[in-house]
Design a protein around this motif. Structure first.
Motif, mmCIF file in Angstrom:
data_model
loop_
_atom_site.group_PDB
_atom_site.id
_atom_site.type_symbol
_atom_site.label_atom_id
_atom_site.label_comp_id
_atom_site.label_asym_id
_atom_site.label_seq_id
_atom_site.Cartn_x
_atom_site.Cartn_y
_atom_site.Cartn_z
ATOM 1 N N ALA A 48 0.828 -1.219 0.000
ATOM 2 C CA ALA A 48 0.000 0.000 0.000
ATOM 3 C C ALA A 48 0.856 1.260 0.000
ATOM 4 C CB ALA A 48 -0.936 -0.009 1.203
ATOM 5 N N ARG A 49 1.993 1.241 0.681
ATOM 6 C CA ARG A 49 2.856 2.418 0.686
ATOM 7 C C ARG A 49 3.376 2.703 -0.723
ATOM 8 N NH1 ARG A 49 7.812 1.679 4.297
ATOM 9 N NH2 ARG A 49 6.392 2.111 6.013
ATOM 10 N N ASP A 50 3.662 1.647 -1.486
ATOM 11 C CA ASP A 50 4.112 1.833 -2.863
ATOM 12 C C ASP A 50 3.042 2.554 -3.687
ATOM 13 O OD1 ASP A 50 6.660 0.516 -2.694
ATOM 14 O OD2 ASP A 50 5.571 -1.388 -2.570
ATOM 15 N N TRP A 51 1.772 2.249 -3.410
ATOM 16 C CA TRP A 51 0.694 2.948 -4.135
ATOM 17 C C TRP A 51 0.668 4.431 -3.759
ATOM 18 C CZ3 TRP A 51 -2.139 1.666 -8.235
ATOM 19 C CH2 TRP A 51 -3.119 2.597 -8.625
ATOM 20 N N ASP A 52 0.801 4.723 -2.467
ATOM 21 C CA ASP A 52 0.828 6.132 -2.040
ATOM 22 C C ASP A 52 1.971 6.879 -2.720
ATOM 23 O OD1 ASP A 52 -1.387 6.250 -0.368
ATOM 24 O OD2 ASP A 52 -0.272 5.525 1.378
ATOM 25 N N ASN A 53 3.127 6.242 -2.806
ATOM 26 C CA ASN A 53 4.278 6.875 -3.449
ATOM 27 C C ASN A 53 4.033 7.085 -4.943
ATOM 28 O OD1 ASN A 53 5.709 6.962 -1.042
ATOM 29 N ND2 ASN A 53 6.733 5.003 -1.398
ATOM 30 N N TYR A 54 3.335 6.136 -5.552
ATOM 31 C CA TYR A 54 3.015 6.268 -6.982
ATOM 32 C C TYR A 54 2.099 7.463 -7.219
ATOM 33 C CZ TYR A 54 0.668 5.428 -11.433
ATOM 34 O OH TYR A 54 0.142 5.590 -12.685
ATOM 35 N N MET A 55 1.105 7.644 -6.357
ATOM 36 C CA MET A 55 0.183 8.760 -6.535
ATOM 37 C C MET A 55 0.894 10.100 -6.325
ATOM 38 S SD MET A 55 -2.564 7.389 -7.554
ATOM 39 C CE MET A 55 -3.667 8.805 -7.519
ATOM 40 N N LYS A 56 1.872 10.152 -5.430
ATOM 41 C CA LYS A 56 2.665 11.379 -5.265
ATOM 42 C C LYS A 56 3.484 11.642 -6.530
ATOM 43 C CE LYS A 56 3.110 10.763 -0.255
ATOM 44 N NZ LYS A 56 4.036 10.343 0.821
ATOM 45 N N LYS A 57 4.010 10.583 -7.113
ATOM 46 C CA LYS A 57 4.807 10.707 -8.334
ATOM 47 C C LYS A 57 3.959 11.253 -9.483
ATOM 48 C CE LYS A 57 7.014 7.725 -11.773
ATOM 49 N NZ LYS A 57 7.340 6.326 -12.115
ATOM 50 N N ILE A 58 2.716 10.780 -9.591
ATOM 51 C CA ILE A 58 1.799 11.232 -10.648
ATOM 52 C C ILE A 58 1.657 12.753 -10.618
ATOM 53 C CG2 ILE A 58 -0.645 11.295 -11.293
ATOM 54 C CD1 ILE A 58 0.651 8.894 -12.391
ATOM 55 N N ASP A 59 1.586 13.307 -9.412
ATOM 56 C CA ASP A 59 1.424 14.760 -9.277
ATOM 57 C C ASP A 59 2.593 15.533 -9.880
ATOM 58 O OD1 ASP A 59 -1.016 14.682 -8.086
ATOM 59 O OD2 ASP A 59 -0.259 14.786 -6.028
ATOM 60 N N THR A 60 3.781 14.934 -9.894
ATOM 61 C CA THR A 60 4.956 15.629 -10.420
ATOM 62 C C THR A 60 5.142 15.417 -11.918
ATOM 63 O OG1 THR A 60 6.474 13.766 -10.004
ATOM 64 C CG2 THR A 60 6.089 15.314 -8.196
ATOM 65 N N ILE A 61 4.546 14.334 -12.457
ATOM 66 C CA ILE A 61 4.729 14.004 -13.879
ATOM 67 C C ILE A 61 3.711 14.712 -14.760
ATOM 68 C CG2 ILE A 61 4.609 12.128 -15.579
ATOM 69 C CD1 ILE A 61 5.710 10.278 -13.463
ATOM 70 N N PHE A 62 2.469 14.735 -14.304
ATOM 71 C CA PHE A 62 1.386 15.233 -15.142
ATOM 72 C C PHE A 62 0.870 16.592 -14.668
ATOM 73 C CE2 PHE A 62 1.153 10.584 -15.542
ATOM 74 C CZ PHE A 62 1.292 10.463 -16.911
ATOM 75 N N GLN A 63 0.323 17.338 -15.602
ATOM 76 C CA GLN A 63 -0.316 18.599 -15.256
ATOM 77 C C GLN A 63 -1.725 18.329 -14.733
ATOM 78 O OE1 GLN A 63 0.027 21.610 -18.250
ATOM 79 N NE2 GLN A 63 2.142 21.104 -18.747
ATOM 80 N N ASP A 64 -2.325 19.347 -14.140
ATOM 81 C CA ASP A 64 -3.606 19.168 -13.455
ATOM 82 C C ASP A 64 -4.711 18.666 -14.380
ATOM 83 O OD1 ASP A 64 -2.489 19.938 -11.091
ATOM 84 O OD2 ASP A 64 -3.212 22.013 -11.187
ATOM 85 N N ASP A 65 -4.660 19.042 -15.663
ATOM 86 C CA ASP A 65 -5.746 18.637 -16.558
ATOM 87 C C ASP A 65 -5.404 17.393 -17.390
ATOM 88 O OD1 ASP A 65 -3.864 19.900 -18.088
ATOM 89 O OD2 ASP A 65 -5.287 21.064 -19.280
ATOM 90 N N ASP A 66 -4.313 16.701 -17.049
ATOM 91 C CA ASP A 66 -4.033 15.407 -17.665
ATOM 92 C C ASP A 66 -4.776 14.328 -16.893
ATOM 93 O OD1 ASP A 66 -2.229 16.549 -19.440
ATOM 94 O OD2 ASP A 66 -0.493 16.151 -18.164
ATOM 95 N N PHE A 67 -5.243 13.305 -17.573
ATOM 96 C CA PHE A 67 -5.823 12.188 -16.844
ATOM 97 C C PHE A 67 -5.614 10.885 -17.610
ATOM 98 C CE2 PHE A 67 -9.243 13.720 -19.508
ATOM 99 C CZ PHE A 67 -10.043 12.623 -19.819
ATOM 100 N N LEU A 68 -5.752 9.775 -16.870
ATOM 101 C CA LEU A 68 -5.384 8.464 -17.391
ATOM 102 C C LEU A 68 -6.559 7.494 -17.339
ATOM 103 C CD1 LEU A 68 -1.925 8.090 -15.587
ATOM 104 C CD2 LEU A 68 -2.331 8.837 -17.945
#
Length: 483
Positions: A293-313
């Motif tokens: 679960a911690r790996d998932w939290d870290n992944y979501m933090k990483k997403i914030d730095t890679i993508f802009q606010d209006d990008d989505f997956l």
């Protein structure tokens, strides 16, 4: 005087008759255009369905799928993505293992192998195994009548070896030192990917690019499709997609999905949504005990730095590649399957349903041969109905360009328990899950009265209350009284 009156009445009748067809035509046009144009607002709550026409039904036809389109509304589907529907090349057609159809001597055995959907011989035609163009148009019309958009899988990186371009324009293809067209090469190794049933297109050739864009426009202009899923989008120059998007904008707003998750500029000028491949692989690894679960939290933090606010997956637990080559949901995720399905609906982005997923499909669909999905509703269908109802109605699950916020909720077992909050315009939702195959006891920085949405119950959480979750147990919590 009487004669003048008769003339006036006659002229009035003529005008009236002339206007009637126009009124009927206006009504018809209004009906045809009753589906609102693709919009950012639609994307916030949309669910996308990947339709594998060949395997969806015993017939493998457009008509067989079309008749089931109305029931996709039960699952909240807003976008239908059709896997490639074009004619498939016979030359170098793949069979099984390393064998091509040409390697099989028995003519009856050869007939079994229908080839890869992605080995296209004509961009502007439909595979006659599925039906004709009229059948396709009826599929699109039925989807529109039921409030759904249709996007086509577009394979721009390569064509099948039977494509007319190879005969007329061999220079439109990547060639070896002998001037012979070749199959796609892995740029990292300089070796073939093994996709020997297709020929690699040369995007340095501007004439090829122009014709490709004209072929894309054909489906929007002549057959009213609503967008495209770009196969291997990262293998094609970004500026090609940007030019194509500019040309398509002249016709109507479209929904564009890239089979890619980087770079950032792939989105803003060409695509609306990309693939959450990394998130998907992480789900598999958590389910298999390789990540936590911690790996998932870290992944979501990483997403914030890679993508802009209006990008989505696009979020998914299966698709055509994963099912056929990596394994079924149960093979990859086992008892974690339901928790991961709920996770794919509650994180930012747009959830995907792949043909057969709704019917608890637990087999790998054959890729080069005819196979069939067994359509019997079991455990998953009502889950998708319930998740779909929440996704399409609750602002806290908005997942597009103006997505609801995502915030981790602190708990006492951060490697075992995943807990987060989504919020928008005052609506709040919490996802809490035991991401292990063992029971877990934990506390959370959360208290109050909640609706236990998936279980149609209620849950009261006090400060520092010890919670007990069974293996892979999850909850979607709403503020008490929320819908």
């Amino acid at each position: 005087m009487k004669r003048i009156l008769l003339i006036i009445l006659f002229i009035g009748a003529l005008v009236s008759c002339k206007n009637e067809p126009k009124e009927e035509q206006q009504v018809a046009e209004t009906a045809k255009d009753s589906l609102a144009p693709v919009s950012e607002e639609m994307m916030e709550t949309a669910i996308i369905y990947e339709a594998n026409i060949r395997q969806y039904s015993p017939e493998g036809t457009f008509d067989a799928f079309t008749k089931d389109i109305p029931q996709l509304k039960d699952l909240g589907v807003k976008i239908i993505w059709l896997m490639p529907i074009h004619p498939i090349s016979m030359t170098n057609r793949k069979a099984r293992g390393d064998l091509d159809v040409e390697d099989i001597e028995d003519p009856e055995e050869r007939k079994k192998y229908l080839g890869s959907y992605y080995s296209i011989s004509d961009y502007t035609a439909v595979n006659e195994e599925h039906g004709n163009m009229k059948d396709f148009d009826e599929l699109v019309e039925t989807a529109h009548e039921n409030g759904m958009y249709v996007i086509l899988d577009w394979v721009a990186n390569h064509t099948g070896w039977d494509h007319q371009w190879l005969k007329d324009h061999p220079d439109w293809y990547t060639q070896n030192e002998k001037g012979e067209p070749i199959d796609p090469i892995n740029p990292a190794t300089g070796e073939s990917w093994g996709w020997t049933d297709v020929a690699d297109l040369n995007f340095d050739n501007q004439e090829m690019r122009k014709q490709m864009i004209q072929d894309i426009i054909f489906w929007v202009k002549e057959h009213d499709v609503d967008g495209f899923r770009a196969d291997a989008a990262h293998s094609v120059p970004t500026e090609f997609w940007e030019t194509a998007a500019d040309s398509l904008d002249n016709y109507k707003p479209l929904f564009m999905l890239a089979e890619a998750e980087s770079p950032k500029d792939l989105f803003h000028n060409a695509f609306d949504m990309g693939y959450n491949w990394e998130g998907h692989h992480l789900m598999n690894e958590i389910a298999q005990g390789k990540k936590n679960a911690r790996d998932w939290d870290n992944y979501m933090k990483k997403i914030d730095t890679i993508f802009q606010d209006d990008d989505f997956l696009m979020n998914f637990i299966t698709n055509h590649d994963e099912n056929s080559w990596a394994g079924t949901v149960k093979e990859r995720m086992g008892e974690a399957s339901e928790a991961m399905l709920a996770l794919s609906y509650t994180i930012p982005g747009m959830p995907l349903i792949y043909s057969g997923q709704e019917y608890d499909m637990d087999k790998r669909l054959r890729f080069f041969e005819k196979d069939t999905i067994q359509k019997e509703k079991g455990r998953v269908y009502p889950l998708l109905e319930k998740l779909g109802e929440l996704k399409t109605s609750n602002k806290a699950l908005h997942g597009g360009k103006d997505a609801a916020s995502y915030e981790a909720v602190v708990n006492s077992q951060e490697t075992q328990v995943l807990s987060f909050k989504r919020e928008k315009n005052g609506e709040q939702l919490y996802y809490v899950a035991n991401m292990t195959g063992e029971p877990v006891s934990f506390t959370m920085e959360l208290e109050g009265e909640f609706q236990d949405y998936m279980n149609d119950g209620s849950l009261s959480i006090a400060a520092d209350q010890q919670l007990e979750f069974a293996p892979w147990e999850y909850k979607i919590l709403l503020a008490a009284g929320a819908e």
